[in-house]
Design an enzyme around this catalytic site. Structure first.
Site, mmCIF file in Angstrom:
data_model
loop_
_atom_site.group_PDB
_atom_site.id
_atom_site.type_symbol
_atom_site.label_atom_id
_atom_site.label_comp_id
_atom_site.label_asym_id
_atom_site.label_seq_id
_atom_site.Cartn_x
_atom_site.Cartn_y
_atom_site.Cartn_z
ATOM 1 N N HIS A 70 -7.287 -6.569 -0.021
ATOM 2 C CA HIS A 70 -6.466 -5.376 -0.191
ATOM 3 C C HIS A 70 -4.762 -6.093 0.959
ATOM 4 C CE1 HIS A 70 -4.216 -1.855 -0.434
ATOM 5 N NE2 HIS A 70 -4.947 -1.461 0.830
ATOM 6 N N ASP B 39 0.816 -1.740 -0.381
ATOM 7 C CA ASP B 39 0.175 -0.240 -0.435
ATOM 8 C C ASP B 39 0.880 1.181 0.126
ATOM 9 O OD1 ASP B 39 -2.915 0.501 0.443
ATOM 10 O OD2 ASP B 39 -1.870 2.057 2.386
ATOM 11 N N ARG B 40 0.502 1.920 0.912
ATOM 12 C CA ARG B 40 1.468 3.524 1.068
ATOM 13 C C ARG B 40 2.768 2.771 1.463
ATOM 14 N NH1 ARG B 40 -1.411 6.307 -1.226
ATOM 15 N NH2 ARG B 40 -0.514 8.130 -0.102
#
Length: 296
Positions: A273, A105-106
Site C-alpha cells: 500500500h 491514500d486519503r
C-alpha cells in the site's frame, strides 16, 4: 536529511492553517499524503522531484502539523470538498493557479474531489493505491472489510474510536501500518516516530475519525451527485497501485476509475500500500514520465 533544501511554511486558508514544505524549481507539483501519516511520506522522492518541479508537500487538515478544526454533525469540515479547497488555497498563496498533483491514500481522495471541484486548477493527476470511495463502499465484502477494518471502526460514533485509539495512539499507528505487506520495515524509525507523535497531538485522533466519517457520509453524497450529472475528472489521470495490496486483490482499479474519469491510464507496482516509501524508485520514474519533467 529529508527535505534538506525545502522551506517549511504555514498558510492560512480560511478556517485552518495548513503546514507544508516547499522546494525546487519548475512546474508546480502538489504532493498529498495518506493515513495515518504526513508529508514525510515523500522523503525518499522529494529531492529528486525538486530537480524538475516546484514541489509543495503539505499535511492535510487534521493531520501532521496542520490545524485540526472542530467538526459538526454532518462532518462538513472534514469533507473532501473542504480538504481540497485547503490545498487549492495553498497553491494559490504561492501564485499557482494551475498545477500537477500526486496523492496517496486519503490525500488521493482529496485530490479526486479537487479534480472535480477545481477542474481548471488540476493539470494532471496521479492517484496512488485507491479506487473511488463510492465504488469501494458499494463493493464491500468480507475480504475488503477484513483488510480495511479501520474504515468501519473509525466511522463509529464519537467517542468510541477516539477513546480506544487515544489510549495508545502509537499502538494504532504500528498496528495499522505494520499489518500491511511490508510491515514496519518500510519506514525509517524517525518517520515512524513522527507519525506516532502526530497522532498523539490533541484533537488528532478525532480529526482522523472525522475524515473517515465524512468519507462514509457527506463525501458519498457529493460523489453520487457528480455521477448523476455525468461530471467526470477531465484531466489526464494516472492510477498506480501495489500488486501486493488490497486494491489489487479486491478491485479492478482501472475499470473503476474509467467510470468516473475520462482519460485514465495506470498499472500496478511491485509493492504493498505505501508506494512512496516501499517503491520510491519506480514511483519516481512514473512521476517524471507522466508529469513530463524537464531538467531545470
Amino acid at each position: 536529511m529529508a527535505f534538506e533544501n525545502f522551506t517549511p511554511f504555514r498558510v492560512a486558508t480560511g478556517d485552518v492553517d495548513i503546514f507544508g514544505v516547499k522546494g525546487g524549481a519548475g512546474p508546480p507539483l502538489l504532493l498529498l499524503h495518506g493515513h495515518p501519516q504526513s508529508h514525510l511520506i515523500w522523503r525518499r522522492c522529494a529531492a529528486q522531484l525538486a530537480e524538475h518541479f516546484t514541489v509543495i508537500a503539505t499535511d492535510l487538515r487534521g493531520y501532521g502539523a496542520s490545524d485540526k478544526p472542530p467538526s459538526d454533525a454532518a462532518h462538513t469540515p472534514y469533507s473532501k470538498r473542504a480538504m481540497a479547497a485547503d490545498q487549492v488555497a495553498v497553491m494559490r498563496h504561492f501564485g499557482f493557479e494551475r498545477f500537477l498533483v500526486c496523492a496517496h491514500d486519503r490525500g488521493a481522495r482529496v485530490a479526486h474531489r479537487m479534480a472535480l471541484d477545481h477542474a481548471d486548477a488540476v493539470e494532471r493527476l496521479m492517484l496512488l493505491d485507491i479506487a473511488p470511495t463510492l465504488a469501494m463502499y458499494e463493493a464491500t465484502d468480507r475480504a475488503f472489510a477484513t483488510h480495511y477494518f479501520h474504515w468501519f471502526f473509525l466511522i463509529q460514533p464519537e467517542p468510541l474510536p477516539e477513546t480506544l485509539i487515544g489510549a495508545n495512539p502509537a499502538a494504532y499507528v504500528d498496528s495499522v501500518m505494520g499489518s500491511r505487506h511490508a510491515g514496519l520495515a518500510a519506514f525509517e524509525p524517525d518517520a515512524l516516530d513522527a507519525y506516532r507523535s502526530a497522532l498523539a497531538q490533541p484533537g488528532a485522533v478525532h480529526a482522523m475519525c472525522e475524515d473517515y466519517r465524512a468519507a462514509a457520509s457527506i463525501d458519498l453524497e457529493h460523489d453520487r451527485a457528480d455521477i448523476e450529472r455525468g461530471h467526470k475528472i477531465g484531466c489526464p489521470l494516472r492510477v498506480l497501485w501495489g500488486d501486493k495490496g488490497v486494491i489489487e486483490k479486491c478491485f479492478d482499479a482501472l475499470a473503476e476509475w474509467r467510470r468516473v474519469a475520462r482519460d485514465v491510464s495506470g498499472r500496478s507496482l511491485p509493492c504493498g500500500h505505501y508506494i512512496p516509501e516501499e517503491a520510491s524508485e519506480p514511483l519516481l520514474a512514473e512521476m517524471l514520465s507522466f508529469f513530463e519533467a524537464v531538467e531545470q
